[in-house]
Design a protein around this motif. Structure first.
Motif: not given
Length: 767
Positions: A415-419, A455-458, A495-498
């Motif tokens: 889950l990636i992003g400023p929002l 598994n949720i990775i942020y 983000a790419l690592d996540a």
């Protein structure tokens, strides 16, 4: 007169008791006539200052929406110089203030209490443009009904909603607060919202008075810049912009708010043609008119006079209540002494406000809306939040899906992003009473939904915008963006690592809550460049990417449409945003939202809307460019996503359009029918849309106009026949004399799933 003289011979308190509660024996007097009679009895007792005081609406100080403020409010209430307050919150506070009016003012006239309850009170629903994407009037009304119940329990009895301004320009920030570009859809929503707020009886303590705004044409400013000049012909006003306002009036809306813009060179708050000729004389509106925030004072900068002059013009135009500016309070007495206004004009305005207070039951019980115990039981309840979650999920519009959605509750989800992890911004703009800190973020929603099965990775991945100064301008009203001052490259690498071991990437991108709303116009309506850089990096991983788009306006998403496999537009969904988005992402809810506003390919196409007119040199259908035709050299005329567009997890197949006849006469009814089949593997809802084109008219007519719709639930494999009854009423328009008529001739009847993809048949309709 004899009755009034009798009143004057007895003490004021007893006189008021009689005026408030006495029911005269006047035969079959209607309730409105009774309220008028009682209001006049009170007016006969009032001093000039007290009458003018009823026309004054200061802000409470708890919340403000502009630069002005009002001081010494308590003293003004005692002096009878305040008719109401707005944006004061909680039953306890309102009881205290109302008590001042009822115990310390001479005439003890109760005050009205308003608030910007725009898309919910504490339980927040999607922003209005999101609500309009539901195309289900029962749910629209339900959202307003819950808002009214909560607000009224906490002391509020008046809301500045619905906003019915038609807008075809997504640069304008307040497009988020309206129902899109179409007058027919806007009218249906206006009626549903008024009914939800006001119910069938305004005197009930769980209803509140609605206020339709902004009258008029506020959604059509030049350049899309808020408060800017509006200039259009009357025939366009009547055919394309007025219908939602009129629908709210027909639905019995209790009040109307003026707009900031000028109309035909005269600011709306001083425009007698608008406020009296159209609103009252043509449409029969009998409620009261309030200005927007300091709108009277702002007419000085428009250049039509000083404060005394603009206040005089406003009263004479038909405005009854002055919000915050106090021009009425300061200048009307002097204008009366100089003969520039009449006392009857002041009395008329005062009467309309007193009648509204009677309708709300405030003279029976001034504290009826301020019940702390009721507020504890009825505000922000689990049931209300459950409904908000259901409604939010219905508002999402699936713009693109390359078989990625719905995703499964297993494996690893990045889950990636400023929002993605910002609960405060889920509320969206104009949510002054909301509990931002208790909203559900997307991170929280996804984690609850998977329940440990995935598994949720942020990772944040990017700021909302690269420019820190711009971000500071859109981080107001208690909705922080939590700026990360590390270099953009560091955020992207994080983000790419996540995402490295993820099975799917959910990218939560778009605008922050206050990038739309009042005074939030934008010249660039593309995804911020730094967010696009993040998106490009995520796409290069080769993993499936779902873009969850947060926005309060149509955006220019041409690059995203070409490169991102799946796009789900979730607007700003309110208190339960995270849970509702999770419901759709995982397929517990099949998306069914449809756009209420066209998405352009780029900002250069703006204004762009489906119900445009043909030119004398239209571009032939199916062509991209032809010299000496109405088109661009560098981009097609087509929208990126048309009005009414929205995908589903299932597929809907439209059969052939059938008409009950191809030649009709007079007031006959035409039945248009089509079969709809759910040919996919999921149960789903489809919005079947009816459009009509008048092929030849005495004035030029649009290429198509929405005239009806049905939201239909079909199980997988199910087929239903959807029918619409069409009468000459559906063919009417305003001609060059502004007469509302229909003209015989040939018409195209169109039915489909959006304004672009329709089945077409013709009918010849004679007189």
């Amino acid at each position: 007169m004899k009755r009034i003289l009798q009143f004057l011979l007895i003490p004021v308190s007893l006189t008021l008791l009689l005026a408030w509660n006495w029911n005269p024996s006047k035969g079959n007097m209607t309730l409105d006539q009774l309220y008028t009679y009682k209001a006049d009895s009170i007016i006969a007792l009032m001093t000039l200052d007290e009458k003018i005081g009823q026309l004054n609406l200061p802000a409470s100080g708890d919340f403000t929406t502009g630069l002005a403020s009002s001081s010494n409010i308590a003293e003004k209430i005692k002096a009878g110089s305040v008719g109401g307050l707005f944006n004061i919150k909680t039953a306890e506070k309102i009881r205290v203030v109302q008590k001042i009016a009822m115990e310390e003012s001479r005439l003890k006239i109760p005050m009205i209490f308003g608030m910007d309850v725009i898309h919910g009170y504490e339980t927040l629903f999607p922003i209005p443009i999101g609500i309009s994407s539901i195309w289900d009037m029962e749910l629209v009304e339900k959202s307003a009904r819950i808002a009214a119940i909560e607000a009224s329990a906490d002391g509020i009895n008046w809301t500045f909603s619905p906003m019915t301004d038609i807008s075809r320009d997504p640069r304008w920030g307040r497009v988020s607060e309206g129902s899109g570009e179409d007058p027919y859809l806007g009218a249906q929503i206006a009626k549903a919202m008024v009914k939800g707020y006001q119910g069938d009886d305004l005197s009930l303590n769980n209803t509140i008075m609605a206020c339709v705004k902004h009258f008029a044409l506020y959604g059509a400013p030049e350049g899309g810049r808020d408060y800017n000049t509006v200039d259009m012909s009357r025939i366009r006003m009547y055919n394309e912009y007025f219908l939602p306002y009129q629908a709210a009036v027909d639905a019995g809306v209790g009040s109307v708010m003026t707009s900031f813009n000028e109309v035909e060179g005269i600011p709306a708050s001083a425009n007698r043609w608008l406020m009296t000729d159209v609103l009252r004389n043509q449409w029969g509106f009998d409620g009261f008119v309030v200005t927007d925030y300091t709108a009277i004072n702002e007419m000085i900068d428009h250049g039509i006079g000083d404060l005394q002059k603009v206040s005089e013009l406003s009263l004479k135009a038909g405005v009854d209540m002055d919000m915050v500016g106090e021009g009425f309070l300061i200048t009307l007495k002097k204008s009366l002494e100089e003969g520039k206004i009449t006392e009857k004009q002041i009395d008329d305005a005062c009467r309309r406000i007193l009648i509204a207070k009677y309708k709300l039951g405030l003279f029976d019980d001034p504290y009826r809306y301020a019940d702390p115990e009721r507020a504890k039981k009825e505000v922000f309840t689990a049931q209300n939040r459950k409904v908000a979650r259901e409604i939010a999920a219905q508002s999402f519009v699936l713009l693109k899906n390359n078989n990625i959605l719905p995703i499964q509750k297993k494996g690893t989800i990045a889950l990636i992003g400023p929002l993605a992890d910002n609960k405060e911004n889920m509320a969206g703009t104009w949510s002054v009473a909301g509990r931002f800190e208790e909203a559900i973020s997307l991170t929280e929603g996804l984690k609850k939904a998977v329940g440990g099965k995935a598994n949720i990775i942020y990772a944040k991945g990017a700021n909302v915008v690269a420019d820190s100064l711009l971000e500071s301008r859109v981080s107001i009203f208690g909705k922080p963006t939590y700026r990360d001052n590390r270099p953009a490259e560091v955020l992207i690498q994080e983000a790419l690592d996540a995402a490295k071991d993820a099975d799917v990437i959910v990218a939560a991108l778009g605008e922050s809550a206050e990038m739309t709303g009042e005074a939030s116009s934008m010249s660039n309506i593309e995804l911020p460049e730094n967010q696009r850089d993040l998106l490009k990096a995520l796409l290069k991983t080769g993993k499936p990417v779902v873009m969850v788009l947060f926005t309060g306006r149509p955006l220019a998403l041409t690059w995203e449409e070409e490169n991102v496999p799946t796009i789900l537009n979730v607007w700003f969904a309110g208190s339960e945003a995270g849970d509702a988005i999770a419901d759709v992402l995982f397929g517990d809810v099949n998306p069914s939202g449809k756009l209420s506003a066209t998405f352009p390919q780029n900002v250069g196409q703006v204004p762009i809307y489906y119900n445009h007119k043909n030119t004398g040199r239209p571009l032939p259908e199916g062509q991209w460019f032809q010299k000496f035709r109405s088109n661009y050299l560098d981009v097609s005329n087509d929208p990126l996503y048309p009005f009414g567009f929205g995908l589903s997890y299932t597929n809907f197949k439209y059969g052939e359009l059938k008409l009950s006849g191809n030649s009709l006469k007079g007031n006959q009814t035409l039945k248009a029918s089509i079969t709809l089949t759910n040919s996919g593997k999921y149960d789903g809802k489809e919005v079947v849309q009816l459009y009509i084109r008048d092929l030849v008219g005495s004035v030029t007519r649009p290429v198509k106009e929405l005239k009806g719709f049905r939201k239909v639930l079909l199980k997988a494999g199910e087929t239903k026949t959807i029918s619409f009854d069409i009468t000459p009423e559906d063919l009417k328009f305003y001609n060059s004399d502004l007469d509302f008529v229909w003209e015989p001739g040939e018409f195209e009847i169109m039915i489909g799933g959006n304004s672009r993809d329709v089945k077409v048949s013709k009918v010849d309709w004679k007189e």
